[in-house]
Design an enzyme around this catalytic site. Structure first.
Site: not given
Length: 299
Positions: A2-3, A61, A95, A115, A277
DNA sequence: CCGGCGTCCTGGGGGC
DNA sequence: TGCCCCCAGGACGCCG
């Protein structure tokens, strides 16, 4: 990922559903979620009980709930974090690392993170002279090293452009550096560079001041457009507090578009590896910089 | 100062 | 059908 736009979507949800309510009990499931809270998870849970949420705020963020007592619960979503407002009777999520119950007995707040790059920590609220009137409750002391984001009223694109041009780094690396300008991640960096027709490995010092300020303007524009669409989502990971996804992924011109024709010139979008990336760009609109030649240092 | 890379983590997808 | 490896990357720290 998420940005900024995705985090802002979450912030708005928290402002609507959590602000004004008093926490009754916090359950932390596992210790990893509070690893950035140095005194540990038990301390965090104990100190949150009984606190009233005064505001939901954000820089870049970083997201936080301003609490009574001049403290804030800082939330970073990392790669896959979600803040969900759900019925306490609903089945726990996979999670689910934290559960916040409120004294009103209403919907609970859940921190879900597949994650586990994200996390929660308590911080002290301190005034921020840079804020330009925003953040009336202050900002967490753990967020003071983060630069203003392009949607903040105090953001000065010309000032940031000057800082970027004084650096010897490549321009994409600087866009991603949260201490230079915050809120931009890989998606919106690539989208901004595509709009500005600049290759991310161009040395920032090789751009003109106006071109650099325009690039930052594109970053602001593309993030505002994404926010208006509810954010970007490739799967169910990036969601608002009600679990719904945005649809800006349909409007991406560069990120993830490898092989598809550039919307401006039709040349297939390329994928390159940079900073471990992916970077996506148009080979024609965004030519790679010429190889930097070794500087002649003596003679 | 700068860049490159490793680290944390999980699930999805491709290849065999 | 199953297994293994790669891939996604935000933030930070280490190293040369």
């Amino acid at each position: 990922m998420p940005e900024l736009p995705e985090v802002e979507v979450v912030r708005r949800g928290l402002a609507a559903h959590v602000v004004g309510r008093t926490i009754s009990r916090v359950a932390l499931h596992g210790s990893r979620v509070a690893r950035r809270h140095v005194p540990g998870p038990e301390d965090l849970a104990t100190r949150l009980a009984g606190r009233t949420v005064r505001a939901a705020d954000r820089r870049g963020k970083y997201l936080w709930l301003a609490l009574d007592g001049e403290e804030a619960l800082v939330v970073h979503l990392g790669m896959s974090g979600q803040m969900l407002v759900e019925d306490p009777a609903a089945v726990p999520r996979a999670h689910q690392h934290a559960t916040f119950a409120f004294v009103d007995g209403g919907p609970e707040l859940r921190f879900v993170d597949q994650r586990t790059f994200g996390g929660l920590a308590l911080a002290e609220l301190v005034p921020d002279p840079r804020a330009g009137g925003a953040h009336p409750f202050g900002i967490p002391d753990s967020v003071t090293h983060i630069a203003l984001d392009p949607l903040e009223p105090g953001f000065d694109a010309r000032d940031v452009a000057a800082r970027m041009r004084a650096s010897r780094s490549g321009v994409k690396r600087l866009l991603l550096h949260q201490g230079v300008v915050s809120g931009i991640g890989n998606i919106y960096a690539d989208e901004s560079l595509w709009r500005a027709r600049i290759h991310g490995e161009r040395p920032a010092a090789s751009l003109t001041g106006p071109a650099t300020a325009r690039l930052l303007g594109h970053a602001r524009d593309v993030m505002e457009a994404a926010l208006a669409a509810g954010g970007t989502s490739f799967d169910a990971l990036y969601v608002n507090v009600n679990g719904q996804s945005g649809y800006f992924d349909r409007s991406l011109d560069a990120y993830g578009q490898q092989g598809r024709p550039c919307a401006r010139c039709g040349t297939p979008i390329r994928r390159e590896v940079f900073m471990n990336r992916s970077s996506f760009s148009c080979p024609r609109c965004q030519p790679r910089p010429r190889a930097r030649r070794a500087r002649v240092t003596t003679d």
